[in-house]
Design a protein around this motif. Structure first.
Motif: not given
Length: 388
Positions: A140-168
């Motif tokens: 995932g985005l907080n990857s320990v393996v990516a850190n080992f590969l010295e990849l640049k840190p991910t960046k924030e969009f400045g937005t958020c997402s809310v997800r949910g389910l509705t059952n009928y």
């Protein structure tokens, strides 16, 4: 060898969609692997996930497409598209693996290189160590393996997402299509999973400064979302009001910058990454899951051409060096095949993400021009990752 240290041929970190798909793809090619999962059980962050035509081609190669089609209705659009319950996808991939493939409760805290043979050494939270001949980070985005590969840190969009389910329980009358509504910088999407279950999402600027506190309180998430969509149609508000509290999730959107994908070194020795660990992107194209499935197919195909599970555990130094060289070539081929594909997806989502902010007129105009010039054909779902 220390008693707390063990050796493994191929280790995959993370039992998410990409990790399980990679293990299954290798299994289909006759190559064994183990998957290390930090949780004690299978987990699925988020509720629904859109899988488009390119993702279904990959699922066909994995041999699980027919079972998954039974769990979700087709969505009206060009090419096959369905919104799956994320946990259904996770369980289907896991159930297709040989028993014992997934090792639960194994949290990786660091990766280092063994100076004697250049194999990666994984340190676990419990203090034990695993020496892997091949390491694939699908964590995932907080990857320990990516850190080992010295990849640049991910960046924030400045937005958020809310997800949910509705059952009928008695069924819904919503069309089998993705319906998006956007007002005042807030985007609402509604998509059915089946004839009773509906997945929805809301994208907007960060809804609360204390993100960590809000994300742990479903009641507060729903309350803040209902306040933010004031002015939307009443049926949208009712959909969210009737949602299942336990399904609600709040996520700050992050991405790996397109220029980092272009320049990043995604292989060191016999270590590489796939899925969000490689190319986490905004959800605006709905391609995160499908791109991860593509990664799994391409990586397994490349590795299986070079690596065969040995019968004996002991190798000469020459055999070890030859194996590492060939695996390195296979990983380089994988990175070469995937780089431009995920760069295009990431660039498109990055430009869309900029438009969701209140940019200057110049930035907005530039984004629109780039989107029209570079992505006017909208053919990302037509991509075929090829045969396994």
């Amino acid at each position: 060898m220390d008693r707390s240290e063990e050796e493994q041929e191929i280790v995959i970190v993370g039992a998410g969609i990409c990790g399980l798909a990679t293990a299954l793809a290798l299994h289909r090619k006759g190559v064994r692997s183990i998957v290390l999962e930090r949780s004690e059980t299978l987990r699925a962050s988020g509720v629904g996930i859109g899988i488009f035509a390119n993702g279904w081609r990959a699922l066909e190669q994995l041999g699980v497409a027919s079972d998954l089609r039974k769990t979700a209705v087709p969505i009206q659009r060009t090419g096959e598209a369905r919104c799956l319950m994320r946990i259904d996808l996770i369980r289907t991939l896991a159930d297709a693996l040989p028993p014992g493939t997934i090792h639960f409760g194994c949290q990786i805290v660091s990766v280092n290189m063994d100076p004697s043979n250049s194999y990666p050494i994984l340190q676990l939270l419990d203090g034990s160590f695993i020496v892997a001949k091949i390491l694939i980070g699908c964590d995932g985005l907080n990857s320990v393996v990516a850190n080992f590969l010295e990849l640049k840190p991910t960046k924030e969009f400045g937005t958020c997402s809310v997800r949910g389910l509705t059952n009928y329980p008695n069924g819904h009358a919503l069309p089998h299509e993705l319906v998006r509504t956007r007002r005042n910088g807030i985007s609402v999407g509604i998509i059915p999973i089946d004839d009773k279950l509906v997945c929805w999402f809301v994208g907007q600027q960060t809804i609360h400064e204390d993100h960590a506190k809000v994300s742990q309180c479903p009641e507060l998430i729903r309350e803040l979302i209902l306040q933010s969509i004031d002015g939307f149609p009443t049926e949208v508000a009712q959909l969210i009001e009737d949602s299942e509290l336990e399904s609600l999730s709040l996520t700050r959107l992050r991405y790996r910058a397109p220029w980092d994908l272009l320049l990043g070194k995604f292989r060191k020795g016999t270590v590489t990454v796939a899925g969000d660990a490689m190319h986490v992107m905004g959800p605006f194209l709905g391609q995160g899951g499908s791109a991860a499935l593509e990664d799994a197919i391409v990586l397994a195909r490349c590795l299986s051409r070079k690596f065969v599970n040995p019968v004996d555990c002991l190798h000469s130094e020459r055999e070890t060096m030859r194996m590492m060289h060939e695996v390195g070539e296979a990983m380089d081929q994988y990175v070469k095949e995937r780089r431009m594909r995920v760069l295009r997806l990431s660039t498109q989502t990055y430009l869309i993400g900029l438009l969701l902010k209140p940019p200057s007129l110049l930035v907005k105009f530039a984004c629109i021009v780039f989107l029209v010039v570079l992505f006017r054909n909208r053919n990302h779902t037509r991509y075929d990752c090829g045969l396994l």
